[in-house]
Design a protein around this motif. Structure first.
Motif, mmCIF file in Angstrom:
data_model
loop_
_atom_site.group_PDB
_atom_site.id
_atom_site.type_symbol
_atom_site.label_atom_id
_atom_site.label_comp_id
_atom_site.label_asym_id
_atom_site.label_seq_id
_atom_site.Cartn_x
_atom_site.Cartn_y
_atom_site.Cartn_z
ATOM 1 N N ASP A 34 0.832 -1.208 0.000
ATOM 2 C CA ASP A 34 0.000 0.000 0.000
ATOM 3 C C ASP A 34 0.868 1.261 0.000
ATOM 4 O O ASP A 34 1.763 1.422 0.829
ATOM 5 N N THR A 73 -7.277 3.013 -1.854
ATOM 6 C CA THR A 73 -7.048 1.639 -1.407
ATOM 7 C C THR A 73 -8.141 0.680 -1.878
ATOM 8 O O THR A 73 -7.864 -0.347 -2.488
ATOM 9 N N ASN A 77 -7.308 -2.281 -4.639
ATOM 10 C CA ASN A 77 -7.296 -3.660 -4.138
ATOM 11 C C ASN A 77 -8.408 -4.463 -4.812
ATOM 12 O O ASN A 77 -8.213 -5.629 -5.166
ATOM 13 N N THR A 133 -4.962 -9.253 5.069
ATOM 14 C CA THR A 133 -4.953 -7.821 4.819
ATOM 15 C C THR A 133 -4.676 -7.080 6.116
ATOM 16 O O THR A 133 -5.128 -7.490 7.191
ATOM 17 N N LEU A 138 -11.011 -4.145 4.327
ATOM 18 C CA LEU A 138 -10.861 -4.764 3.018
ATOM 19 C C LEU A 138 -11.223 -6.244 2.994
ATOM 20 O O LEU A 138 -11.425 -6.819 1.921
ATOM 21 N N LEU A 142 -11.816 -8.724 -0.322
ATOM 22 C CA LEU A 142 -10.707 -9.536 -0.814
ATOM 23 C C LEU A 142 -10.981 -11.031 -0.673
ATOM 24 O O LEU A 142 -10.541 -11.826 -1.509
ATOM 25 N N SER A 152 -7.541 -10.326 8.940
ATOM 26 C CA SER A 152 -6.827 -9.050 8.922
ATOM 27 C C SER A 152 -5.879 -8.957 10.101
ATOM 28 O O SER A 152 -6.144 -9.514 11.177
ATOM 29 N N THR A 189 1.265 -8.404 8.649
ATOM 30 C CA THR A 189 0.606 -9.021 7.496
ATOM 31 C C THR A 189 1.570 -9.910 6.730
ATOM 32 O O THR A 189 1.246 -11.054 6.369
ATOM 33 N N SER A 208 -2.134 -7.783 1.560
ATOM 34 C CA SER A 208 -2.361 -6.358 1.333
ATOM 35 C C SER A 208 -2.004 -5.586 2.598
ATOM 36 O O SER A 208 -2.560 -5.844 3.666
#
Length: 421
Positions: A34, A73, A77, A133, A138, A142, A152, A189, A208
């Protein structure tokens, strides 16, 4: 997520949104770093702090690609994970105005997603898939309709990994979930991805990260260098584990402050309503998301919605006259030029230049959290170019394509699955 397919990798191809992808023959990791502006890559290679990425130039592929507009973002994505632009998948920002209800809505789920994802199609074909992520907002996009592991870093303590014999995301990584406003949110991540490679060993994984560091620190600063060194080391570890790695970004990042360090801001809704009448327009900033502390919901692209009948052409001409405004396009033109869904645009769109952000009303934007940091942000044309890296070389057909065409970041799955030797 739903059940996990732990069978051996199948052989064949899948179709997703009109594009065909070869099933991976070895573990493949696609990373969206990112806010990874090309300046970070160029400076990092020149300074010798990115040896793993630098080696891609000789041993794999290193190029640039275009991100989708707005350079935010959620938009990009979604494009990367579907392999298509927003006109197909429908997600054209982090934040939008519902034209039917007048409600302003944060995008935190897949309700606006209009097509399936590559990971979903792969998982249904028997490919073991995973997505991690940094930002929980997100995850529902995703990992939409995917049979595999998905969680996440922001909510790692709530991730249920019992299907692979592990408790939570924290147990997988070996440390507590980090603050959402930290470099470690992204490193966690990547570490989760490494943990999955050593346990589940998915055939295909998408990671991500967050752009917290890039919003605060320019290329070449100590904090930026320390973060990128850590990222590069983790990519090296993934390669050691026998994976193919592909890396791109959702958008770049640019300094948006003047010589005195003050943000260059055009408060467009204030300006339009002062000129054309109170409550004539509502300006929506699609960069707005739950992570606004480091950018005050200010980016270089906004949508203008008329709240009553008005002279759109006059408003557009006025907006174009404002210092720092690079481009103004009506609904039809912005959709045609940037592959955006016509039914989800405002009456017109306004782009700030690479040094300027466009806001709504001054009262809508809290910049107090910037402290001594200069405003760095994205959203416009100036943050469209992003790195496009592969750890393995392109085959002859895709080498020719790379020489003749401009990649989009949403081509990254195509390149790594169909285009490498």
């Amino acid at each position: 997520m739903s059940e996990i397919n732990l069978s051996a990798s199948p052989v064949g191809r899948i179709e997703a949104n009109g594009r065909h992808y070869a099933l991976p023959t070895k573990p493949t990791v696609v990373i969206c770093l990112d806010g990874f502006d090309p300046e970070y890559l160029e400076r990092g290679i020149a300074d010798g702090i990115l040896p793993t990425m630098a080696a891609f130039r000789e041993n794999g592929y290193m190029g640039l690609a275009d991100a989708g507009l707005p350079t935010t973002t959620n938009t990009n994505n979604s494009s990367i994970i579907t392999g298509v632009p927003p006109v197909v998948h429908g997600i054209n920002g982090n934040y939008y105005l519902d034209a039917d209800t007048g409600e302003e809505i944060m995008v935190t789920d897949a309700a606006r997603l209009r097509c399936g994802t590559i990971l979903s199609a792969m998982s249904k074909a028997g490919v073991t898939t995973a997505v991690v992520t940094a930002k929980d907002k997100l995850l529902k996009v995703l990992a939409h309709d995917m049979h595999g592991i998905g969680f996440s870093s922001e909510q790692a303590d709530a991730a249920d990994l019992s299907a692979i014999g592990i408790g939570t995301g924290e147990d997988l990584v070996g440390r507590a979930r980090p603050s959402r406003y930290s470099a470690d949110l992204s490193l966690f991540t990547l570490d989760a991805g490494i943990g999955l490679l050593t346990t589940l060993r998915p055939d295909l994984m998408y990671l991500s990260t967050s752009d917290y560091v890039q919003h605060k620190f320019a290329p070449g600063t100590p904090a930026s260098d320390a973060f990128l060194i850590a990222v590069d080391q983790r990519i090296a570890r993934m390669l050691e584990l026998g994976t193919t790695v592909a890396l791109t970004a959702d958008h770049g990042m640019a300094d948006k402050a003047d010589a005195q360090g003050l943000p260059n801001v055009v408060y467009l809704e204030d300006a339009l309503n002062n000129r054309f009448g109170a409550q004539a327009t509502r300006v929506i900033c699609p960069i707005a998301d739950p992570f606004v502390k480091h950018h005050g919901a200010l980016g270089s692209f906004v949508r203008v919605h008329l709240l009553a009948a008005g002279d759109v052409d006059a408003m557009m001409t006025f907006a174009q006259s404002l210092a720092g405004v690079e481009l103004v396009l009506d609904r039809a033109a912005v959709c045609q030029r940037f592959d955006l869904p016509l039914d989800r645009e405002g009456d017109f769109a306004v782009f700030g230049d690479r040094r300027t952000v466009i806001g709504a009303r001054r009262q809508d934007h809290d910049l107090s959290q910037l402290g001594e940091h200069r405003l760095r942000s994205h959203g416009g044309l100036g943050e469209r170019r992003v790195p496009f890296l592969l750890s393995r070389p392109l085959n002859p057909s895709y080498r020719s394509r790379a020489q003749q065409e401009t990649w989009c970041n949403h081509d990254i799955f195509d390149a790594v699955l169909n285009g490498v030797d």
